[in-house]
Design a protein around this motif. Structure first.
Motif, PDB file in Angstrom:
ATOM      1  N   LEU A 122     -48.685 -18.644 -11.829  1.00  9.46           N
ATOM      2  CA  LEU A 122     -49.278 -19.399 -10.727  1.00  9.46           C
ATOM      3  C   LEU A 122     -50.547 -20.089 -11.232  1.00  9.46           C
ATOM      4  O   LEU A 122     -51.368 -19.465 -11.908  1.00  9.46           O
TER       5      LEU A 122
ATOM      6  N   ASN B 204     -52.790 -26.315  -8.302  1.00  9.39           N
ATOM      7  CA  ASN B 204     -51.825 -26.163  -7.202  1.00  9.39           C
ATOM      8  C   ASN B 204     -50.389 -26.368  -7.695  1.00  9.39           C
ATOM      9  O   ASN B 204     -49.582 -27.050  -7.069  1.00  9.39           O
TER      10      ASN B 204
ATOM     11  N   VAL C 130     -50.959 -22.939  -3.779  1.00  5.91           N
ATOM     12  CA  VAL C 130     -50.713 -21.915  -4.794  1.00  5.91           C
ATOM     13  C   VAL C 130     -51.978 -21.071  -4.927  1.00  5.91           C
ATOM     14  O   VAL C 130     -53.067 -21.588  -5.187  1.00  5.91           O
TER      15      VAL C 130
ATOM     16  N   ILE D   8     -47.847 -17.759  -2.953  1.00 10.51           N
ATOM     17  CA  ILE D   8     -47.808 -19.149  -2.507  1.00 10.51           C
ATOM     18  C   ILE D   8     -47.885 -19.145  -0.987  1.00 10.51           C
ATOM     19  O   ILE D   8     -47.050 -18.539  -0.305  1.00 10.51           O
TER      20      ILE D   8
END
Length: 197
Positions: free
Chosen positions: A80, A85, A185, A190
């Protein structure tokens, strides 16, 4: 003294029974209200593991590119990237070609933004980019071709691929339809905003 105490006890019992009766009437109403009007969250968060499980289903993957490069991809690891993002996917690669003396091992890292696709009710990977290609020394002379092949494969393999699909009941309440909005994110998952259509 006994006679005056008896009416007081009777009044106490009657008032206690009245309260119990009132409570038994209002309790089902409260339960009814809770089941009739459930809490509608303003967002939904799914985990990195859920994305990892979804992406894992695409691998292992093999493809011949331009009839000269055989590429096998395996062992995806999802990351992530809250600063940009985006989500990243790192995969092991094995490359074979008549131009290489022997097969070459390497690692591809790509990243993708996320978007909601209303037709499939899914959060999908959109516009994946190859961020890094690392290969053994023997293949360095062909780095440009390998990068081009990796970019093509990333687009074909992961573009528009669903990483989470909403159930119809998650997006509907009392005849009102909802849909995902902003997708953010985070470091641990998420977050998808839920808004009224």
């Amino acid at each position: 003294m006994t006679q005056s105490a008896a009416p007081a006890r009777r009044r106490f019992l009657i008032s206690t029974l009245s309260l119990c009766a009132a409570a038994s009437v209002t309790a089902p109403l409260a339960a009814c209200a809770t089941s009739t009007f459930p809490f509608i969250p303003d967002h939904y968060t799914f985990s990195q593991k859920q994305v990892q499980d979804a992406v894992q289903r695409k691998f292992p993957y093999q493809r011949t590119v331009s009839q000269v490069l055989d590429v096998a991809l395996s062992n995806p690891v999802v990351g992530l990237l809250p600063d940009t993002n985006r989500v990243s996917v790192r995969v092991d690669a094995r490359l074979a070609s008549p131009f290489l003396q022997q097969p070459v091992n390497g690692v591809l890292t790509l990243s993708s933004q996320l978007e909601y696709d209303p037709q499939s009710r899914s959060v999908v990977l959109r516009s994946p980019n190859v961020d890094n290609v690392s290969v053994d020394g023997n293949a360095q002379a062909y780095a440009q071709q390998i990068n081009a092949a990796a970019a093509l494969m990333a687009t074909q393999l992961l573009a528009n691929y669903p990483v989470y699909t909403f159930k119809p009941e998650q997006l509907q309440f009392a005849g009102v339809n909802y849909e995902p909005g902003t997708i953010t994110v985070l470091t641990n998952g998420i977050r998808v905003q839920i808004v009224e259509k």
